[in-house]
Design an enzyme around this catalytic site. Structure first.
Site, short mmCIF file in Angstrom:
data_model
loop_
_atom_site.label_atom_id
_atom_site.label_comp_id
_atom_site.label_asym_id
_atom_site.label_seq_id
_atom_site.Cartn_x
_atom_site.Cartn_y
_atom_site.Cartn_z
N GLU A 1 -14.13 5.06 30.48
CA GLU A 1 -13.90 4.65 31.87
C GLU A 1 -12.57 5.21 32.38
O GLU A 1 -11.57 5.20 31.66
CB GLU A 1 -13.85 3.12 31.99
CG GLU A 1 -15.06 2.39 31.48
CD GLU A 1 -14.87 0.88 31.49
OE1 GLU A 1 -15.67 0.19 30.84
OE2 GLU A 1 -13.91 0.40 32.12
N LYS B 1 -19.37 2.40 44.88
CA LYS B 1 -18.01 1.89 45.11
C LYS B 1 -17.48 2.42 46.44
O LYS B 1 -17.36 3.63 46.62
CB LYS B 1 -17.13 2.36 43.95
CG LYS B 1 -15.67 2.00 44.02
CD LYS B 1 -14.98 2.56 42.76
CE LYS B 1 -13.53 2.20 42.67
NZ LYS B 1 -12.91 2.76 41.45
N GLU C 1 -14.56 -4.80 28.29
CA GLU C 1 -13.60 -3.73 28.57
C GLU C 1 -12.27 -3.97 27.88
O GLU C 1 -11.72 -5.07 27.93
CB GLU C 1 -13.39 -3.63 30.08
CG GLU C 1 -12.43 -2.52 30.50
CD GLU C 1 -12.27 -2.45 32.00
OE1 GLU C 1 -13.16 -1.85 32.65
OE2 GLU C 1 -11.29 -2.99 32.54
N ASN D 1 -11.00 1.54 29.05
CA ASN D 1 -10.43 1.92 30.33
C ASN D 1 -9.15 2.70 30.08
O ASN D 1 -8.23 2.19 29.45
CB ASN D 1 -10.15 0.67 31.18
CG ASN D 1 -9.92 1.01 32.64
OD1 ASN D 1 -9.36 2.05 32.96
ND2 ASN D 1 -10.35 0.12 33.52
#
Length: 421
Positions: A371, A203, A313, A335
């Site tokens: 996450e 990333k 997610e 998340n």
């Protein structure tokens, strides 16, 4: 023959032997253009209002049987929107725009999605001759950064499909290396280390933090992650907000990295699944806040045929309950980032895994992935105690001078194969 869609190709002529079917033979180019659409996945006429947005009324192609037992799969890119819009238009006196808005509201109401797929009232920018002006209202103003990303992604994907219709992906799909076992790699790592398996993220930037790493070599970073114990890799492919690229995904796969690869993209259209697989993806991300239940079910079937895994997610209890009600989910990512405030709270993971939800997850054998907000061994220990078997980590690794060696700092020990030996 494995196929998702019959796209109106002509039957074999008498006396001619048909070519042997291939895995992607359903993606061959149509010989003639018919009313069923130019694209095999998205068949929607332009609306009468001239806004350039697709009409919500779906046009469907003939279904086709597959070896995996699928009888009929919807061929619109957004099955949930099409279904809701069809029901709305049957009542019939409103305009296409009104039907579109009603369909979006109905889908959100039924499925509880929190992110609108596109501006409900059309674009905010308008033109009169050479002049441009902006009319903003609640229907065309994004409510948060994820909604803005999704609206831009919807436009971007439409343009990509214009340049690369589905039939043009047939060759790249056949040439792509076989999909690898993403779930199997996570299980093997957990069994080997006794710690949550690591999905390390390649990333470069994020919309909230800006550029995370100036000296960014995706292949070098991927090799470093693999060497230091990552079970799988997540590769950002969104260009506008994360400075990612599908070229990074393809380059990492071509460089001999053995870790299975997750295509970290904002999926809004089934076409993206085929494109990700053609670039070497072994898994994709499906966000429950963006995708209605019908879309998730539809995309899970496509992933299964393509040999890919879907990481679904969720952010809150409602999304978790929705996803637990869908058959075929193997991976659920929690998340810990709040969509409205963007604040991070890792106790969200524990909250979503308590009680009956945790029992259902255990009964179904679903692997939970933690996450966001994971920076220290204590954080890893906290989510593991809550029931997490894998973690997806990017920022806390990529910002370090040596992202690979930072893995040992994250877990409090060397989790590489060499370290275990």
């Amino acid at each position: 023959m494995e196929a998702l869609f019959a796209i109106g190709s002509a039957p074999p002529r008498p006396g001619l032997t048909a070519a042997a079917p291939t895995r992607y033979s359903h993606l061959r180019r149509p010989r003639t253009f018919v009313a069923a659409a130019r694209f095999p996945l998205a068949a929607a006429p332009m609306d009468a209002a001239g806004t350039g947005r697709p009409s919500p009324a779906p046009l469907r192609c003939a279904s086709a049987e597959t070896d995996s037992g699928l009888d009929a799969v919807a061929t619109t890119s957004h099955p949930a929107e099409a279904e809701a819009a069809g029901a709305t238009e049957q009542g019939g006196n409103g305009s296409h725009a009104a039907a579109d808005a009603a369909a979006s509201t109905e889908v959100a109401g039924v499925d509880g999605i929190r992110i609108r797929r596109r501006p409900v009232t059309g674009p905010s920018v308008h033109y009169v001759g050479p002049f441009q002006f902006r009319l903003e209202n609640e229907g065309n103003t994004p409510r948060n950064i994820l909604e803005k990303i999704v609206w831009d992604k919807d436009v971007e994907v439409s343009q990509m499909k214009e340049r690369r219709p589905l039939y043009m992906l047939k060759g790249p799909l056949e040439a792509a290396p076989p999909a690898r076992d993403f779930v199997g790699a996570l299980k093997a790592s957990y069994d080997r280390t006794g710690l949550p398996a690591l999905i390390a993220e390649v990333k470069k930037a994020s919309p909230s933090r800006g550029v995370l790493r100036e000296n960014f070599d995706p292949v070098q970073i991927a090799h470093a992650y693999e060497k230091n114990g990552a079970a799988c890799l997540s590769v950002l492919t969104d260009e506008k907000y994360f400075q990612g690229s599908f070229d990074y995904l393809a380059a990492i796969r071509s460089a001999g990295v053995k870790c299975p690869l997750l295509c970290k993209e904002f999926i809004v259209d089934a076409w993206q699944l085929y494109y990700a697989r053609s670039k070497g993806a072994d898994a994709v991300l499906l966000i429950a806040a963006v995708l209605p239940d019908l879309d998730i079910k539809y995309m899970l079937k496509i992933c299964k045929i393509l040999g890919m895994t879907a990481l679904v997610e969720v952010h809150d209890e409602r999304e978790m309950d929705r996803v637990l009600g869908i058959d075929g989910v193997q991976l659920i990512g929690i998340n810990n980032r709040n969509l409205e405030t963007f604040e991070v709270d890792i106790s969200n993971t524990k909250k979503l895994l308590e009680g009956e939800r945790g029992q259902i997850i255990a009964q179904k054998g679903i692997i939970v992935v933690g996450e966001s907000g994971l920076f220290t061994p204590d954080h890893i220990s906290f989510v593991q105690d809550a029931g997490v078997k894998a973690v997806l980590v990017g920022e806390s690794l990529i910002k370090q001078e040596d992202p690979g060696k930072a893995i040992a700092g994250l877990f409090g020990k060397d989790i590489s194969h060499a370290g275990a030996a």
